[in-house]
Write a protein that holds these residues in place. Structure first.
Motif, mmCIF file in Angstrom:
data_model
loop_
_atom_site.group_PDB
_atom_site.id
_atom_site.type_symbol
_atom_site.label_atom_id
_atom_site.label_comp_id
_atom_site.label_asym_id
_atom_site.label_seq_id
_atom_site.Cartn_x
_atom_site.Cartn_y
_atom_site.Cartn_z
ATOM 1 N N PRO A 1 0.935 -1.236 -0.041
ATOM 2 C CA PRO A 1 -0.068 -0.054 -0.047
ATOM 3 C C PRO A 1 0.832 1.031 -0.185
ATOM 4 N N GLY A 2 0.452 2.246 -0.802
ATOM 5 C CA GLY A 2 1.180 3.306 -0.943
ATOM 6 C C GLY A 2 2.121 3.513 -2.007
ATOM 7 N N GLY A 3 2.718 2.364 -2.622
ATOM 8 C CA GLY A 3 3.311 2.414 -4.055
ATOM 9 C C GLY A 3 4.598 3.108 -3.561
ATOM 10 N N TYR A 4 4.941 4.234 -4.618
ATOM 11 C CA TYR A 4 5.741 4.971 -4.922
ATOM 12 C C TYR A 4 6.143 5.976 -3.560
ATOM 13 N N LEU A 5 4.914 6.256 -3.026
ATOM 14 C CA LEU A 5 5.266 7.169 -1.798
ATOM 15 C C LEU A 5 5.981 6.825 -0.707
ATOM 16 N N TRP A 6 6.235 5.209 -0.766
ATOM 17 C CA TRP A 6 7.187 5.006 0.348
ATOM 18 C C TRP A 6 8.642 5.290 -0.163
ATOM 19 N N ALA A 7 8.815 5.491 -1.432
ATOM 20 C CA ALA A 7 10.297 5.899 -1.937
ATOM 21 C C ALA A 7 10.646 7.240 -1.095
#
Length: 217
Positions: A1-7
């Motif tokens: 969950p969150g995808g590229y936001l975690w980067a």
């Protein structure tokens, strides 16, 4: 969950935690006066190195099904993983550092030649370590566990929390055997105009990168 936001969220959370902890015990960081800015210029290059070298190391295993096609070679797998993740991490570095500069209303004088040289050192070492580990993990599966153990002290030994100049002289020579310490100092030299980074040797990093890359190939 969150995808590229975690980067973006992962390094931001790490920088925030380091800043809170060290601001309690220290009046100012080793360079400048802003803790988030100082830790961002060390933590983000270190995360670039650890994350991408690990992803390159697992690229053959990750893309094994695709390698069944004659047109797809192992170099395609290596370069695809490297290019995607390197561009992602460079974008994250620009967003996070730019965000810190904006939020704290900083006015840094940037030395772009030093920053670009540091990034070139970072890319060359990351790619060569990843390629060598890709071979070693493919040939000796136990190496993946051993490398994880050897790599644990790297956060302390890579100059993320401090600069080489504060290391006692009798230990500094051993500390600077780690090429990542040269990279973090070189990149910080570009972000802090008053920092000279006298112990950095780009030639040393490029020679190690070349040797590791050749063995890996």
């Amino acid at each position: 969950p969150g995808g590229y936001l975690w980067a973006i969220l992962e390094p931001v959370a790490g920088i925030a935690l380091l800043s809170m902890v060290f601001s309690v015990v220290m009046r100012s960081p080793a360079l400048g006066t802003n803790f988030p800015y100082f830790f961002a210029t060390g933590l983000l290059p270190f995360m670039f190195y650890t994350a991408i070298s690990g992803q390159i190391a697992g690229s053959i295993k990750y893309s094994r099904a695709l390698l069944g096609y004659p047109a797809v070679t192992f170099m395609d797998a290596l370069l695809a993983r490297f290019l995607l993740n390197a561009l992602t991490q460079l974008l994250v570095l620009a967003i996070v550092v730019g965000g810190i500069v904006t939020i704290f209303n900083l006015h840094p004088i940037l030395d772009w030649s030093s920053i670009l040289l540091g990034l070139a050192m970072l890319v060359s070492l990351t790619l060569s370590v990843g390629v060598l580990n890709c071979y070693l993990i493919s040939s000796f599966p136990l190496w993946e566990r051993l490398w994880a153990v050897f790599n644990r002290p790297m956060f302390i030994l890579s100059g993320v929390l401090f600069i080489p100049e504060v290391v006692p002289a009798r230990f500094r020579e051993y500390f600077m055997l780690n090429p990542v310490a040269h990279i973090t100092s070189q990149i910080r030299k570009g972000f802090f105009v008053t920092y000279d980074a006298v112990y950095v040797s780009p030639v040393y990093v490029f020679i190690i990168s070349l040797a590791l890359g050749i063995f890996g190939m």
